[in-house]
Write an enzyme that holds these catalytic residues in place. Structure first.
Site, PDB file in Angstrom:
ATOM      1  N   ARG A  24      -7.266 -26.211  -1.706  1.00  0.00           N
ATOM      2  CA  ARG A  24      -6.468 -26.971  -2.672  1.00  0.00           C
ATOM      3  C   ARG A  24      -7.352 -27.638  -3.727  1.00  0.00           C
ATOM      4  NH1 ARG A  24      -3.869 -30.413   2.078  1.00  0.00           N
ATOM      5  NH2 ARG A  24      -4.195 -28.357   2.994  1.00  0.00           N
ATOM      6  N   LYS A  53     -14.841 -25.926  11.441  1.00  0.00           N
ATOM      7  CA  LYS A  53     -13.805 -25.295  12.258  1.00  0.00           C
ATOM      8  C   LYS A  53     -14.350 -24.975  13.652  1.00  0.00           C
ATOM      9  CE  LYS A  53     -11.711 -22.736   8.367  1.00  0.00           C
ATOM     10  NZ  LYS A  53     -10.339 -23.250   8.391  1.00  0.00           N
TER      11      LYS A  53
END
Length: 483
Positions: A330, A256
């Protein structure tokens, strides 16, 4: 904070300060304060503090539950710094007596919430007691038993929400997967009807939870699968919550940007909410069997980090092409949902700070509801509106399913298009839901309200405790249906 319901009229109750509520900006019935209002140019909007007469005038926009919460939150925040110990207030009753008094308690307790553990100077309020008069601002009659039930319920819901906030607000250097496991064990120890099982990396390997393990590989902190359960006698249904517990998310090798890495301590919000939910369910003695399955890990970088282009074989046997290591939540949820389905739930709900796309689409204050059963989604949405949490339904689209197809595996962990990212993440999770549970599953993307860098409404800076109240409210709704 102590709540005390009094059968005395407001003018007979002794307290350090009095709350006075203004409806429809109508100041006519407060003739004795007319000169004070004129001097302060107060026209019934917002608040007006009368120190001389020890009164706080507060605008009450309506008798909706949200406005009741907000009015009492506002009252607390404006009086907490004064050197007073008690406040007296009239009763405020909306559609339901019990829920109205629950909202009163929630508003006060959300106002009192602070996370100041790392502040060298801690500011404490001297406020100790809220005395509620039998006088109702519109003269309605009500049952005092419902008052006490409402106050107790509000204290439990606010307490569970603030419990989740504390977990989310805690810093990543302290809050590791092992710390989450300790907190779960402590919760079970303090509530004898909650059981806790902790599973380590060896168990994950034995269970072939390879997607979960891959996310953890570069972290020096081992992962933990946490299973909390509450099994009362005569349970009417079995509900299983799955919570994403990323105690920190750097993005992995798909790193990120530095400003996006800030607030990633909040990536454990789904797991924190699940713990708050089971805490509230136990304290409310709900006749529901409730399980919480939490996937606790970090997503870090290092020589052993999982990589874009890897293919992972999940516990369900579904192969996953990794195209972005920052779509890690996920992957953890995929294996946790598989484990959760072995518990044979009547209802399966997962909660996760899953996508920035959900925040872009819905704003910071709203949770996205997804799943296959539109009737269940609608039912949850309508129930959530009474809880004080904001939600909206995001429907699956068969054309979006094409975007998570992989050329080399059963599914890709990211979509081939930047559009509809919240829904394609939900569609990814749907791949791991077995046929018999497709209509019993809800996915809640709480990425927006889980953590905000500004205060809003009656929610303070930082963690919002997203998911706790709306899910407990839905469980109570389910109980009313079967009773």
């Amino acid at each position: 904070m102590k709540f005390e319901f009094s059968h005395q009229s407001l003018n007979k109750i002794k307290a350090d300060f009095e709350l006075v509520f203004i409806q429809d900006k109508n100041l006519k019935k407060f003739a004795s304060s007319a000169n004070f209002f004129k001097l302060n140019n107060y026209k019934g909007e917002g608040i007006c503090l009368d120190l001389a007469n020890k009164k706080l005038f507060i605008e009450l926009k309506s008798l909706s539950y949200e406005d009741i919460r907000l009015a009492f939150f506002t009252a607390y925040k404006n009086l907490e710094k004064l050197n007073i110990k008690s406040i007296k207030t009239p009763s405020i009753i909306g559609e339901c007596v019990t829920r109205s008094f629950a909202c009163l308690a929630e508003g006060i307790l959300f106002g009192a919430y602070k996370f100041d553990k790392y502040k060298s100077e801690k500011k404490k309020s001297s406020l100790e007691k809220i005395i509620i008069s039998k006088d109702e601002i519109n003269g309605k009659k009500f049952d005092s038993d419902k008052v006490n039930l409402g106050l107790k319920r509000g204290e439990i819901l606010a307490g569970a929400t603030n419990f989740a906030k504390d977990i989310v607000n805690e810093i990543p250097q302290e809050y590791t997967p092992l710390k989450m496991a300790k907190d779960a064990q402590k919760l079970a120890k303090e509530n004898k009807n909650i059981l806790c099982k902790i599973y380590d990396e060896n168990f994950l390997a034995k269970e072939k939870m390879n997607a979960f393990l891959a996310v953890n590989r570069a972290s020096i902190h081992p992962p933990r699968l946490i299973h909390l359960s509450y099994k009362p006698k005569n349970a009417k249904k079995r509900i299983v919550f799955v919570g994403k517990g990323l105690t920190y998310d750097s993005g992995g090798l798909s790193l990120k940007p530095s400003d996006y890495m800030l607030t990633m301590k909040a990536d454990k919000s789904g797991a924190a909410a699940a713990m708050g939910i089971i805490k509230a369910v136990c304290e409310l003695n709900l006749e529901l069997e409730v399980h919480c399955v939490l996937g606790a890990t970090e997503n870090m970088i290092g020589g052993d980090a999982y990589k874009p282009d890897d293919v992972l074989i999940s516990r369900e046997g579904v192969s996953i092409e990794v195209r972005n290591t920052d779509a890690e939540g996920r992957l953890v949820l995929a294996d946790c949902l598989s484990f959760a389905q072995d518990l044979k739930p009547d209802l399966l709900i997962d909660m996760a700070t899953l996508t920035g796309a959900c925040v872009v689409g819905l704003g910071e204050f709203t949770t996205g509801i997804m799943g296959n059963n539109e009737e269940l989604q609608n039912e949850f949405y309508l129930s959530s509106k009474k809880s004080g949490e904001y939600t909206t339904i995001l429907h699956f689209n068969p054309h979006l399913k094409e975007l998570v197809k992989s050329n080399i595996a059963d599914i890709s962990n990211t979509a081939s298009s930047r559009y509809g990212g919240a829904i394609t993440a939900g569609i990814f999770l749907d791949k791991f839901i077995r046929k018999e549970y497709k209509d019993k599953w809800l996915h809640l993307d709480i990425a927006g309200p889980a953590y905000t860098e500004k205060a809003w409404g009656y929610t303070s800076f930082g963690a919002g405790g997203a998911g706790v109240r709306m899910c407990v409210n839905f469980l109570m709704h389910l109980l009313r249906k079967v009773q």
